[in-house]
Design an enzyme around this catalytic site. Structure first.
Site, PDB file in Angstrom:
ATOM      1  CG  ASN A  10      -1.950   1.360   1.292  1.00  0.00           C
ATOM      2  OD1 ASN A  10      -1.614   2.138   0.738  1.00  0.00           O
ATOM      3  ND2 ASN A  10      -2.796   1.209   2.260  1.00  0.00           N
ATOM      4  NE  ARG A  87      -4.784   3.638  -0.966  1.00  0.00           N
ATOM      5  CZ  ARG A  87      -4.285   4.993  -0.656  1.00  0.00           C
ATOM      6  NH1 ARG A  87      -2.978   5.050  -0.065  1.00  0.00           N
ATOM      7  NH2 ARG A  87      -5.213   6.070  -0.315  1.00  0.00           N
ATOM      8  NE  ARG A 237      -2.769  15.186  -1.199  1.00  0.00           N
ATOM      9  CZ  ARG A 237      -3.349  14.051  -1.065  1.00  0.00           C
ATOM     10  NH1 ARG A 237      -4.445  13.647  -1.758  1.00  0.00           N
ATOM     11  NH2 ARG A 237      -2.792  13.019  -0.256  1.00  0.00           N
TER      12      ARG A 237
END
Length: 394
Positions: A10, A87, A237
């Protein structure tokens, strides 16, 4: 039939979680986390049985971390490895469930990378490294976007000209679906409710963060959109900004689209507001020392999270509880407390002692009796990926 061994990789934007599982065992044979990748504090930690160990990665990125990680898996294996589950953040409209990776699937994941620039390339690093080491094994892609394919058009359509959707597939996709799916199942289980008759607000909070409204086991709305940049304020972000910000910065500062995109994805969020760090642990410590930027970043993060959770209630027939998960959601009593304070109209009230206790993997309710449920549930995307990988294998 021999019990199958599954490796899960992942790769996130700044971390790699990994787990080696056997379908006949409840826990993992080996599991661990490489975190703060690309930063001076990068570290790889793992656990095998009662043995815990870690190594300093000295600022290494994803490729170097994988080079350390995969030999650990080889050493821990007892018997053959049967498949590797990966993932993948963005599957677009094409991938609505997990699938076996072939050349065509790899091309599609690469083609979708511009919609998840921090994630799909990192996911591909894990896929490429694992396929090079284990070319003979089935490799399965499990997509974050798949869980959100149940969103109704009123939730996933943007108010833009129709050809942008029908021809260019511009719509809201949503992410963290594997995590939201896992924790809503677990929330229903520990609350004694049927998954098909329970309604949850889920907050997955980490370097990437999103909320999700889950009605009767199905995602009905979520905060991320076409890309993982939409929605909540995150580690680096920005989350939601005025859609005209791009043209404003281009006109007034002469910035290119590439520079603006980089700023919004890499230099904003907790890092941008605090001027210090994208790591909540660092910011909480700095806040305690009186750092104004850290205090502001945390307050904005929690306020915007509360606004998103309140908005998500529009997608539910009723509210059975709120779930906090992800690295921040599971480990920051401060963030949970500040967020719930803003949601007073929902009659939420935390038990201070229970809230403080739920850190480092401790699961449970943190609400006062007589008030709506608030649960801390450690996510287990790796376990969900194991289950999805086994389902594809048949």
């Amino acid at each position: 039939m021999t019990a199958r061994n599954i490796l899960v990789i992942n790769c996130g934007s700044s971390s790699i979680k990994f787990a080696l599982a056997c379908e006949a065992r409840e826990g993992f044979i080996l599991h661990g986390l490489a975190e703060r990748l690309g930063e001076p504090g990068a570290v790889l930690a793992w656990q095998q049985g009662d043995l815990r160990d870690s190594i300093d990665l000295q600022g290494a990125g994803h490729e170097a971390a994988l080079a350390h990680l995969l030999p650990l898996v080889e050493k821990a294996l007892d018997g053959p490895l049967h498949a590797i589950g990966h993932r993948v953040v963005h599957g677009g409209e094409r991938f609505t469930q997990a699938c076996r990776i072939d050349a065509e699937v790899l091309r599609a994941i690469r083609d979708t990378a511009p919609l998840a620039p921090l994630h799909n390339p990192a996911n591909l690093l894990g896929i490429d490294a694992a396929m090079a080491l284990y070319p003979q094994l089935p490799h399965i892609a499990v997509f974050d976007t798949a869980f959100h394919q149940s969103l109704p058009p009123r939730a996933y359509r943007y108010a833009v000209p129709e050809p942008l959707y029908s021809e260019q597939h511009v719509r809201r996709y949503g992410f963290h679906g594997t995590s939201h799916r896992y924790v809503c199942h677990r929330a229903a289980e520990i609350s004694g409710l049927a998954l098909g008759d329970s309604n949850w607000l889920s907050a997955h909070l980490g370097n990437g963060s999103s909320t999700c409204a889950i009605a009767n086991g199905q995602s009905r709305d979520t905060s991320m959109g076409l890309t993982p940049l939409e929605g909540l304020m995150m580690g680096t972000r920005s989350g939601d900004v005025d859609p005209n910000l791009h043209s404003h910065l281009a006109r007034t500062l002469g910035w290119s689209l590439e520079r603006i995109d980089h700023m919004l994805n890499h230099d904003s969020g907790l890092l941008g507001l605090s001027g210090l760090s994208n790591d909540m642990r660092t910011l909480e410590h700095a806040r305690d020392q009186g750092h104004a930027g850290a205090a502001l970043a945390i307050e904005v993060f929690c306020y915007r999270l509360a606004k998103s959770l309140a908005a998500m209630t529009c997608a539910l027939p009723r509210l059975d509880g709120i779930i906090f998960t992800g690295g921040i959601g599971e480990n920051s009593p401060l963030v949970r407390n500040l967020t719930v304070r803003h949601l007073h109209v929902l009659n939420l009230e935390l038990d201070g002692e229970a809230n403080a206790r739920c850190v480092r993997g401790v699961e449970g309710p943190i609400h006062l009796a007589g008030h709506p449920r608030v649960l801390v549930i450690p996510t287990n995307e790796e376990r969900q990926i194991v289950l999805d990988t086994l389902a594809v294998l048949g």
